[in-house]
Design an enzyme around this catalytic site. Structure first.
Site, PDB file in Angstrom:
ATOM      1  N   HIS A   1     -89.567 -31.602 104.219  1.00  0.00           N
ATOM      2  CA  HIS A   1     -89.356 -30.229 103.659  1.00  0.00           C
ATOM      3  C   HIS A   1     -90.514 -29.702 102.967  1.00  0.00           C
ATOM      4  O   HIS A   1     -90.836 -29.983 101.852  1.00  0.00           O
ATOM      5  CB  HIS A   1     -88.231 -29.705 103.041  1.00  0.00           C
TER       6      HIS A   1
ATOM      7  N   CYS B   1     -91.147 -22.219 104.412  1.00  0.00           N
ATOM      8  CA  CYS B   1     -91.370 -23.629 104.430  1.00  0.00           C
ATOM      9  C   CYS B   1     -91.359 -24.214 105.746  1.00  0.00           C
ATOM     10  O   CYS B   1     -90.904 -23.440 106.875  1.00  0.00           O
ATOM     11  CB  CYS B   1     -90.199 -24.289 103.644  1.00  0.00           C
TER      12      CYS B   1
ATOM     13  N   THR C   1     -81.874 -30.005 106.560  1.00  0.00           N
ATOM     14  CA  THR C   1     -82.483 -29.194 105.550  1.00  0.00           C
ATOM     15  C   THR C   1     -82.194 -27.850 105.671  1.00  0.00           C
ATOM     16  O   THR C   1     -82.317 -27.079 106.770  1.00  0.00           O
ATOM     17  CB  THR C   1     -83.891 -29.677 105.718  1.00  0.00           C
TER      18      THR C   1
END
Lengths: 209, 167
Positions: B52, B35, B29
């Site tokens: 995520h 995040c 990711t």
């Protein structure tokens, strides 16, 4: 009340594009004065898109960028932001500090404040143009700055501003300064909440019905 | 391109999304800021999952279209899907990456530190589910790319201008 997934008509999108045009026109005029250089802009884009796709408008998620953002409140809650890739960031610093093109290759504290200054000028003149056009009450917060991976920067910004629903209104313009050894290109975004889109369009004399 | 020893499949995990893969595979990711990337790995079956997370808590929102966006819904969802693939959840090991504060400046509303809240909520959910956290690379002000290698359970972390870090 407007529905939650606004798909505006072509006329409304035109109106928003016009707002973007005027705001950006004012912003790049200020930047041109600051840099003493001619700056061009692309035809603004006004569209709804999933917010992840705004990243792709600028580049790859891991690309190094600088970003200045200003949160708006009042009649038009939302966010305006400018993004420059690293090359353009360094060139902005060269131009602002009167250095030879190619001198700057990383962002030190001085460079960072130079880029922040450019961002402040751009966002400030964009907002004041919208204000004089619409007479809406637009309050802007202090500018925020980031210099890192594009994906990390934009996503964090949208999370912090609460703009994570499936589709957001994006007004996007590219600005560029062409010069053999020192071209600059940047992206401008305005992210707005559905309610503020209504108000902007109303203020321009288009009704939302 | 070097293909010889490195032709391991790579699966990208989007924002507010999750993916599960069997060995050999790398789940990746890109550009985690505030995040948090949550990896879950079963060392016996070598099944890995990567999530995520954008926001900590779904209960603060009226309509939730994407559960994977939230730590409180996304982690249980990932575990459920992994169990459906035959993973014994008692063997799962977690790693956390991200949760940074990307912006500097004085706008309080933008410095609410969602990154930290994402990290804390993820820890809380994992603890409640009895899943140990083997490693964390969280906080700070840098964007991170996270890669889970299902061959080893290693998590690789890329930041701009630095060497790849393995946890």
């Amino acid at each position: 009340m407007m529905n939650n997934n606004p798909e505006l008509s072509a006329v409304h999108l035109d109106a928003l594009r016009e707002i973007s045009n005027i705001g950006m026109g004012n912003a790049i005029t200020s930047l041109a004065q600051l840099l003493d250089r001619r700056i061009n802009m692309s035809v603004p884009l006004a569209t709804f898109m999933p917010f992840e796709e705004t990243i792709q408008l600028v580049g790859g998620p891991e690309e190094l960028v600088s970003c200045v953002s200003v949160r708006l409140s009042g009649d038009v809650p939302g966010m305006v932001l400018f993004v420059f890739n690293s090359k353009s960031t360094y060139r902005l610093v060269d131009l602002l500090m009167g250095l030879d093109p190619g001198t700057t290759g990383e962002l030190d504290e001085m460079g960072e404040s130079a880029v922040k200054e450019v961002g402040n000028v751009l966002t400030g003149s964009f907002i004041s143009a919208i204000y004089s056009l619409t007479a809406l009450d637009i309050k802007s917060a202090v500018p925020m700055f980031a210099y890192d991976m594009l994906g990390a920067v934009l996503t964090s910004l949208m999370v912090a501003s609460g703009r994570t629903e499936d589709r957001v209104l994006v007004l996007e313009t590219r600005l560029f300064q062409e010069q053999a050894e020192a071209s600059i290109s940047g992206h401008f975004f305005m992210l707005a909440e559905p309610g503020s889109i209504n108000k902007l369009i109303d203020a321009l004399g288009f009704s939302m019905t | 391109m070097e293909l010889a020893a490195k032709s391991v499949a790579e699966i990208q995990v989007g924002i507010a999304d999750y993916k599960i893969a069997r060995n050999p595979c790398r789940l990746i990711t890109l550009g985690l800021g505030s995040c948090v990337g949550v990896s879950l790995y079963d060392p016996v079956t070598k099944v890995g999952g990567l999530l995520h997370v954008m926001l900590p808590d779904s209960t603060q929102f009226n309509n939730v279209s994407k559960p994977a966006k939230f730590a409180d819904l996304g982690i249980p969802l990932l575990i459920k899907e992994m169990r459906a693939m035959g993973v014994n959840t008692g063997r799962l090991q977690a790693k956390l990456v991200g949760g940074a504060q990307m912006f500097s400046g004085l706008d309080d509303k933008l410095t609410l530190n969602i990154g930290q809240r994402n990290t804390e909520k993820s820890r809380e959910i994992l603890k409640r589910l009895g899943i140990p956290i083997l490693a964390e690379e969280v906080g700070g002000n840098r964007g991170r790319t996270m890669i889970l290698d299902t061959q080893t359970g290693d998590v690789l972390i890329r930041t701009l201008g630095n060497k790849m870090k393995v946890v």
